[in-house]
Design an enzyme around this catalytic site. Sequence first.
Site, PDB file in Angstrom:
ATOM      1  N   LEU A  86      44.542  48.578  44.483  1.00 11.49           N
ATOM      2  CA  LEU A  86      43.222  49.113  44.786  1.00 11.49           C
ATOM      3  C   LEU A  86      42.597  48.241  45.867  1.00 11.49           C
ATOM      4  CD1 LEU A  86      42.003  49.708  41.133  1.00 11.49           C
ATOM      5  CD2 LEU A  86      42.821  51.456  42.734  1.00 11.49           C
ATOM      6  N   SER A  87      41.550  48.741  46.516  1.00 11.33           N
ATOM      7  CA  SER A  87      40.964  47.945  47.583  1.00 11.33           C
ATOM      8  C   SER A  87      40.434  46.612  47.060  1.00 11.33           C
ATOM      9  CB  SER A  87      39.857  48.722  48.296  1.00 11.33           C
ATOM     10  OG  SER A  87      38.853  49.117  47.396  1.00 11.33           O
ATOM     11  N   GLU A  88      39.979  46.561  45.807  1.00 11.50           N
ATOM     12  CA  GLU A  88      39.516  45.298  45.228  1.00 11.50           C
ATOM     13  C   GLU A  88      39.849  45.223  43.744  1.00 11.50           C
ATOM     14  OE1 GLU A  88      38.229  42.879  46.972  1.00 11.50           O
ATOM     15  OE2 GLU A  88      37.588  43.911  48.800  1.00 11.50           O
ATOM     16  N   THR A  89      40.233  44.030  43.306  1.00  9.90           N
ATOM     17  CA  THR A  89      40.275  43.678  41.886  1.00  9.90           C
ATOM     18  C   THR A  89      39.300  42.527  41.689  1.00  9.90           C
ATOM     19  OG1 THR A  89      42.571  44.383  41.592  1.00  9.90           O
ATOM     20  CG2 THR A  89      41.691  42.801  39.999  1.00  9.90           C
TER      21      THR A  89
END
Length: 275
Positions: free
Chosen positions: A71-74
């Site tokens: 995902l774009s961010e964790t």
Amino acid sequence: MTQNRREHPNPFKMTETPIFCQEEEMTQSLTLYQVDAFTSRVFGGNPAAVVPLEAWLPDDLMQSIAAENNLSETAYFVANSGGYDLRWFTPAAEVDLCGHATLATAYVIATYLEPGKRDMRFETRSGTLRVGRDGDLFTLDFPPLESQVYDDLDGLEAALGVRPQAAWSGMDVMVLLPNEASVRDLAPDMVRLAEIDTRGVIVTAPGATCDFVSRFFAPRHNIPEDPVTGSAHCALTPFWAKRLGKTKMEARQISARGGELSVEDRGARVFIAGR
């Protein structure tokens, strides 16, 4: 074990993920939440993974989990005496500021871990960030990001396929186009875009049915296009506030998933609200 829940306003997925550390001959189970931020519809907005921790994991392990999530961010957070310490990882690197994963973290805390909590404080690489909750709406209290004039319009034109009206550089390169259609129709060359020495490229224009629109590309971080980018609005908000002569605005990020943000320029701070 995986449980899938469909709840208004956000689709929500929780998994207990076993993390294998062979050199330590142990297995650690973590709880992972996936939340769509800056949207009120299922499968809209920007999905972020949120992982509550009792103590920090090794950096390389957190990076590996973020790469696995893809995902774009964790986001990872650990409780402290006044709130929480918070860190964000793209699939490729840790970053200094992230809006949608902060909103997602606040949603997880206020909805599942400390139900009813209305105010949250996070210590981050970008200083203290606060999030307030009012019903379904979460408001991020973030720092504004300054930008300087960026002169390489030829390089941007080669990467984007259109000639920018103007561009500025700060944490990201921000590009101005004439109208919403020109932003929506972009089909950038990701190889050339990745050659630009910046976290990401914001492309923005006046909106047809809102104050302004944007898209965000970050191929250097293995994110060809980010669906909704809260931190980009730390630069977009003061820019459009000055250009439009107003402090409160409605914004849309017109990626395929799309997102809606209410923003306010308060001078020393930027308020970014979404569901």
